[in-house]
Motif scaffolding. Sequence first.
Motif, PDB file in Angstrom:
ATOM      1  N   ALA A   1       0.809  -1.215   0.000  1.00  0.00           N
ATOM      2  CA  ALA A   1       0.000   0.000   0.000  1.00  0.00           C
ATOM      3  C   ALA A   1       0.843   1.266   0.000  1.00  0.00           C
ATOM      4  O   ALA A   1       0.389   2.325  -0.426  1.00  0.00           O
ATOM      5  CB  ALA A   1      -0.931   0.005   1.215  1.00  0.00           C
ATOM      6  N   SER A   2       2.094   1.166   0.447  1.00  0.00           N
ATOM      7  CA  SER A   2       2.948   2.353   0.550  1.00  0.00           C
ATOM      8  C   SER A   2       3.961   2.428  -0.571  1.00  0.00           C
ATOM      9  O   SER A   2       4.973   3.126  -0.439  1.00  0.00           O
ATOM     10  CB  SER A   2       3.689   2.340   1.895  1.00  0.00           C
ATOM     11  N   LYS A   3       3.737   1.693  -1.683  1.00  0.00           N
ATOM     12  CA  LYS A   3       4.729   1.642  -2.753  1.00  0.00           C
ATOM     13  C   LYS A   3       5.036   3.007  -3.351  1.00  0.00           C
ATOM     14  O   LYS A   3       6.135   3.273  -3.803  1.00  0.00           O
ATOM     15  CB  LYS A   3       4.247   0.704  -3.869  1.00  0.00           C
ATOM     16  N   GLY A   4       4.082   3.901  -3.345  1.00  0.00           N
ATOM     17  CA  GLY A   4       4.321   5.204  -3.977  1.00  0.00           C
ATOM     18  C   GLY A   4       5.082   6.180  -3.103  1.00  0.00           C
ATOM     19  O   GLY A   4       5.477   7.243  -3.542  1.00  0.00           O
ATOM     20  N   ASP A   5       5.261   5.833  -1.816  1.00  0.00           N
ATOM     21  CA  ASP A   5       5.923   6.753  -0.896  1.00  0.00           C
ATOM     22  C   ASP A   5       7.419   6.510  -0.905  1.00  0.00           C
ATOM     23  O   ASP A   5       7.878   5.384  -0.890  1.00  0.00           O
ATOM     24  CB  ASP A   5       5.385   6.566   0.530  1.00  0.00           C
ATOM     25  N   ASP A   6       8.187   7.584  -0.867  1.00  0.00           N
ATOM     26  CA  ASP A   6       9.639   7.470  -0.820  1.00  0.00           C
ATOM     27  C   ASP A   6      10.160   7.479   0.609  1.00  0.00           C
ATOM     28  O   ASP A   6      11.299   7.145   0.860  1.00  0.00           O
ATOM     29  CB  ASP A   6      10.294   8.624  -1.593  1.00  0.00           C
ATOM     30  N   GLU A   7       9.304   7.886   1.569  1.00  0.00           N
ATOM     31  CA  GLU A   7       9.764   7.956   2.947  1.00  0.00           C
ATOM     32  C   GLU A   7       9.807   6.558   3.552  1.00  0.00           C
ATOM     33  O   GLU A   7       8.991   5.705   3.262  1.00  0.00           O
ATOM     34  CB  GLU A   7       8.826   8.851   3.773  1.00  0.00           C
ATOM     35  N   GLU A   8      10.785   6.378   4.445  1.00  0.00           N
ATOM     36  CA  GLU A   8      10.903   5.097   5.120  1.00  0.00           C
ATOM     37  C   GLU A   8       9.769   4.952   6.108  1.00  0.00           C
ATOM     38  O   GLU A   8       9.413   5.888   6.822  1.00  0.00           O
ATOM     39  CB  GLU A   8      12.267   5.013   5.829  1.00  0.00           C
ATOM     40  N   LEU A   9       9.185   3.768   6.199  1.00  0.00           N
ATOM     41  CA  LEU A   9       7.973   3.564   6.963  1.00  0.00           C
ATOM     42  C   LEU A   9       8.178   2.463   7.981  1.00  0.00           C
ATOM     43  O   LEU A   9       8.744   1.419   7.686  1.00  0.00           O
ATOM     44  CB  LEU A   9       6.832   3.177   6.018  1.00  0.00           C
ATOM     45  N   GLU A  10       7.758   2.702   9.212  1.00  0.00           N
ATOM     46  CA  GLU A  10       7.745   1.647  10.212  1.00  0.00           C
ATOM     47  C   GLU A  10       6.433   0.893  10.087  1.00  0.00           C
ATOM     48  O   GLU A  10       5.359   1.488  10.119  1.00  0.00           O
ATOM     49  CB  GLU A  10       7.869   2.243  11.627  1.00  0.00           C
ATOM     50  N   ILE A  11       6.501  -0.404   9.956  1.00  0.00           N
ATOM     51  CA  ILE A  11       5.322  -1.204   9.640  1.00  0.00           C
ATOM     52  C   ILE A  11       4.941  -2.050  10.828  1.00  0.00           C
ATOM     53  O   ILE A  11       5.682  -2.946  11.243  1.00  0.00           O
ATOM     54  CB  ILE A  11       5.581  -2.101   8.425  1.00  0.00           C
ATOM     55  N   GLY A  12       3.757  -1.789  11.386  1.00  0.00           N
ATOM     56  CA  GLY A  12       3.227  -2.640  12.444  1.00  0.00           C
ATOM     57  C   GLY A  12       4.155  -2.691  13.652  1.00  0.00           C
ATOM     58  O   GLY A  12       4.971  -1.830  13.908  1.00  0.00           O
TER      59      GLY A  12
END
Length: 585
Positions: free
Chosen positions: A311-322
């Motif tokens: 779902a976050s493929k379009g974002d370039d920012e690093e994401l913490e998941i769950g």
Amino acid sequence: MAPPSRRVAFSAKAKKKQLQNKREVNRERESQGDGDFLERRKKNYVAQHLLTNDGPAAASGSTEAINLQPGRGRNINRYNLKFHVETKEEIEARKELARQAIIPEPETGLELGTDFCFVPGLEFPQRPKWDYSLTQQMLDMKENKYFREYIDGIEKTFPLAELSYFELNLETWRQLWRVLEMADILLVVIDARFPCLLFPPSLYHYVSQQLKRDVILVFNKIDLVPASVLAAWKNYFQTQFPLLRVVFFTSLPSYNLRGGERKSGLKAQRRKGTMKMAAEGALKLLEVCEDVCGMQVDLSAWRSKITEEIASKGDDEELEIGEVIQQVKKPDVGYHQQERFQSGMLTIGCVGQPNVGKSSLINALMGKKVVSVSRTPGHTKHFQTIFLTPNVKLCDCPGLVFPSKLPRTLQVLVGSYPIAHLREPYTAVGYIGKYLNLPELLKIEHPSGEKSNEGVEWSAYDICEGWAMKRGFMTKKAARPDVARSANHLLRLSLEGRISLYLRPPNYKAEEGKWQSHPDVVEITNIQALGKNEDDGWLTAAVEVDEAESDENEDESGDESEDVSEDGDKVPASTNKFALLEDDD
């Protein structure tokens, strides 16, 4: 009374030798004549055990340790790869062969099966039976005796000249034994370009029939092979090995790449600064694990992680998941045995031969770098455990070269033997030249000065010399083309995928139309993630790039990652999917 005799000087070196001899005698007594395998081999050869390529015992069929590290620690080189050393006569014969004209062969010569190199009698060493009543010393003695008999049996059954390089270090095989005992599911990772050369049937039969574990075959680096060929390989393996499950994976889908500047027409692609999870391949692996585990292990946290990543493929920012826990543990020092899915925990073992991308696969599943990688075989020294989620544990095993009858020139191309340690690299280049038109691909001129390549005979040595002249590889003293450096450079280009050579399953050419329209092609293309990018147009999959600096000397291999544009600026080299190398001029 006679005067006492003068004491003879006893140096520290002599004392050390005395202690070594004493230890050898004690080992012999403890094992009742069956001492450590490597120690006993020292007595069978004139020179010492760890040899150089030009050592005096090279002609005796002894062994060579790869990637020796300096230091005086007792176990600093405990897990080094160890192979048989080729004789000088074999090396000279291959050099003469490299000077003969290359005879092109049809593509059907690349149609091979697992029986091409894995034959009966060349099974991998299996851990002898043990129980907790054995002491550590007794267990070591038992395993040493078994491994010595295993190696001796192979050497008596097969001539060394017919065997491939294979692992002779018992400590490395012990790492595999521990991973097999710990794993609930075993991932056998292979390079998609050479599947039949990297999948040992003996490992499949042992794990599926004796250990009663599920085996998943992971085709890695699928961005370097056409989807139709991969679909044919999947059918081949599922037909030959009915209990085998097949998953396709790439550590470098297109969204983990970025385009470079095009100052001289070069289309450059490099890994993005922030690595993302290879979600398409991870999802397929999750589905197979869910099918195997059923209700015994809750894998919802893993699925949630993959879903949020997609779902976050379009974002370039690093994401913490769950609430994902990532933990790196030290390897177990003892011997481990456990029940399957114990306490709701899924342990996934990851094994394979060197350079197939096991560590890169784990990093791509995590979406970040958690284990170091390198193109140098033997980089991973011992197995390591990484928690993907609180109840899913990955176990990365060091790369192991399984015994086979694979020709050694071809073994170099699959990455099982370090290119920097080659004593004769030209015949491996000649093997590539039999199936690919290297003079046209590399845009080189014949060393004889012929302007047209039509009707000119090329040998492997000529190709290496022509590439050295094009790249400017010259020896320092005589300023002649550095043919050895050129050959190593070409082999590295092949290993990276920039010179694309890949095998096909038997009868692929006759059924090529069938596989090009096979339903699996769409699924494989989706995992490759070769799609439209807004900035750079159609992206092609790039060759796999090291996440860590290569252990090999880049100065000896040439400028592999950069070329100079017309404006004098350095730009990355082209990494076209099926390896048409761009002209530097």
